[in-house]
Design a protein around this motif. Structure first.
Motif, short mmCIF file in Angstrom:
data_model
loop_
_atom_site.label_atom_id
_atom_site.label_comp_id
_atom_site.label_asym_id
_atom_site.label_seq_id
_atom_site.Cartn_x
_atom_site.Cartn_y
_atom_site.Cartn_z
N GLN A 53 14.65 12.65 0.72
CA GLN A 53 14.05 13.98 0.57
C GLN A 53 12.73 14.08 1.33
OE1 GLN A 53 13.91 14.52 -3.68
NE2 GLN A 53 11.88 13.66 -3.88
N GLY A 54 12.38 13.03 2.09
CA GLY A 54 11.22 13.08 2.97
C GLY A 54 9.95 12.48 2.40
N ASP A 55 10.01 11.90 1.22
CA ASP A 55 8.82 11.30 0.62
C ASP A 55 8.55 9.91 1.18
OD1 ASP A 55 8.85 13.56 -0.92
OD2 ASP A 55 9.27 12.55 -2.81
N GLY A 56 7.28 9.50 1.12
CA GLY A 56 6.92 8.12 1.43
C GLY A 56 7.22 7.28 0.20
N VAL A 57 7.76 6.09 0.40
CA VAL A 57 8.15 5.22 -0.71
C VAL A 57 7.62 3.82 -0.45
CG1 VAL A 57 10.09 4.27 -2.03
CG2 VAL A 57 10.30 6.53 -1.00
N LEU A 59 7.80 1.17 -8.01
CA LEU A 59 7.93 2.14 -6.92
C LEU A 59 6.80 3.15 -7.02
CD1 LEU A 59 11.67 3.34 -6.73
CD2 LEU A 59 10.38 2.22 -4.95
N VAL A 60 6.24 3.49 -5.87
CA VAL A 60 5.27 4.58 -5.80
C VAL A 60 5.69 5.46 -4.63
CG1 VAL A 60 3.62 3.23 -4.43
CG2 VAL A 60 2.81 5.20 -5.73
N THR A 61 5.63 6.77 -4.85
CA THR A 61 6.03 7.71 -3.80
C THR A 61 4.92 8.74 -3.58
OG1 THR A 61 7.07 9.42 -5.18
CG2 THR A 61 8.42 7.51 -4.59
N ILE A 62 4.92 9.31 -2.39
CA ILE A 62 4.03 10.42 -2.06
C ILE A 62 4.87 11.51 -1.42
CG2 ILE A 62 2.04 11.20 -0.71
CD1 ILE A 62 1.05 8.31 -0.68
N ASN A 63 4.76 12.74 -1.95
CA ASN A 63 5.52 13.85 -1.37
C ASN A 63 4.65 14.65 -0.41
OD1 ASN A 63 3.95 15.63 -2.91
ND2 ASN A 63 5.59 16.08 -4.37
N ASP A 64 5.21 15.71 0.16
CA ASP A 64 4.50 16.53 1.14
C ASP A 64 3.28 17.23 0.57
OD1 ASP A 64 6.20 15.83 3.20
OD2 ASP A 64 7.52 17.56 2.94
N ALA A 69 -2.03 3.34 2.19
CA ALA A 69 -1.95 3.28 3.65
C ALA A 69 -2.15 1.85 4.15
CB ALA A 69 -3.00 4.21 4.27
N LYS A 70 -3.14 1.16 3.62
CA LYS A 70 -3.42 -0.21 4.05
C LYS A 70 -2.25 -1.14 3.71
CE LYS A 70 -6.71 -3.99 3.53
NZ LYS A 70 -7.94 -4.43 2.87
N ALA A 71 -1.73 -1.03 2.49
CA ALA A 71 -0.60 -1.88 2.09
C ALA A 71 0.62 -1.62 2.98
CB ALA A 71 -0.26 -1.64 0.62
N SER A 72 0.89 -0.35 3.26
CA SER A 72 2.04 -0.01 4.11
C SER A 72 1.88 -0.56 5.52
CB SER A 72 2.21 1.52 4.16
OG SER A 72 2.45 2.03 2.89
N ASP A 94 6.19 -7.66 8.91
CA ASP A 94 7.62 -7.69 9.24
C ASP A 94 7.88 -7.81 10.74
OD1 ASP A 94 8.33 -7.52 6.59
OD2 ASP A 94 8.76 -5.37 6.65
N ARG A 95 6.94 -7.32 11.56
CA ARG A 95 7.17 -7.29 13.01
C ARG A 95 6.49 -8.40 13.79
NH1 ARG A 95 6.88 -0.87 14.46
NH2 ARG A 95 8.66 -0.31 13.19
N ASN A 96 5.53 -9.09 13.20
CA ASN A 96 4.72 -10.05 13.93
C ASN A 96 5.08 -11.48 13.53
OD1 ASN A 96 2.66 -11.64 15.04
ND2 ASN A 96 1.16 -10.00 14.83
#
Length: 163
Positions: free
Chosen positions: A40-44, A58-63, A146-149, A156-158
């Motif tokens: 539904q477009g939320d950050g999770v 779980l923590v989410t942020i909506n628009d 934001a920092k945790a994300s 995961d990429r490095n």
């Protein structure tokens, strides 16, 4: 057989169909609820440490910028033995319990939201009241999220980062 599916009973047959009792583990419940919010477009974000040194499932942020915390409970024993979730409520605009579709939801507190899942689809069995966070707490939480994300993405990429 999928990893999330654990048979608890045996096949019961009648003339019309065959049934099986199933148990959804914490990962499968979390995956289904997270997927729904994501779609539904939320950050999770999973397993996020709050300032109170507790880790939410779980923590989410909506628009709109609303922060929702979902506490996953995979069994009645899990719910009865874990009371840390009380400390999470003041860190969210909305608070939900996330449980399997066959969880006895009548034992959950009536003042919080309830989301049920069959392992794929979800249903808001009880809406969560909205209790808006104050601006200072919201700002602090947004920075930490934001920092945790960002750290998780880089980890995961490095290949040079070693824990």
């Amino acid at each position: 057989m999928p990893q999330w599916f654990t048979p608890l009973g045996h096949f019961l047959s009648d003339q019309r169909n065959t049934m099986i009792e199933e148990f959804l583990n914490t990962k499968r419940i979390t995956d289904a609820i997270a997927r729904s919010y994501y779609e539904q477009g939320d950050g999770v974000l999973r397993e996020f440490k709050l300032r109170v040194k507790r880790r939410v499932d779980l923590v989410t942020i909506n628009d709109k910028g609303w922060i929702t915390i979902i506490e996953i409970k995979s069994s009645v024993a899990d719910f009865r033995n874990d009371k840390k979730w009380n400390e999470y409520i003041e860190w969210a605009d909305q608070f939900y319990f996330g449980v399997a579709h066959n969880f006895p939801i009548e034992i959950l507190p009536k003042e919080h939201g309830i989301i049920t899942t069959d392992g794929f689809d979800i249903h808001e069995a009880q809406p969560s009241p909205v209790q808006k966070l104050n601006g200072s707490r919201r700002k602090t939480l947004f920075r930490k999220l934001a920092k945790a994300s960002m750290r998780r993405i880089e980890y995961d990429r490095n290949d040079l980062i070693i824990n």
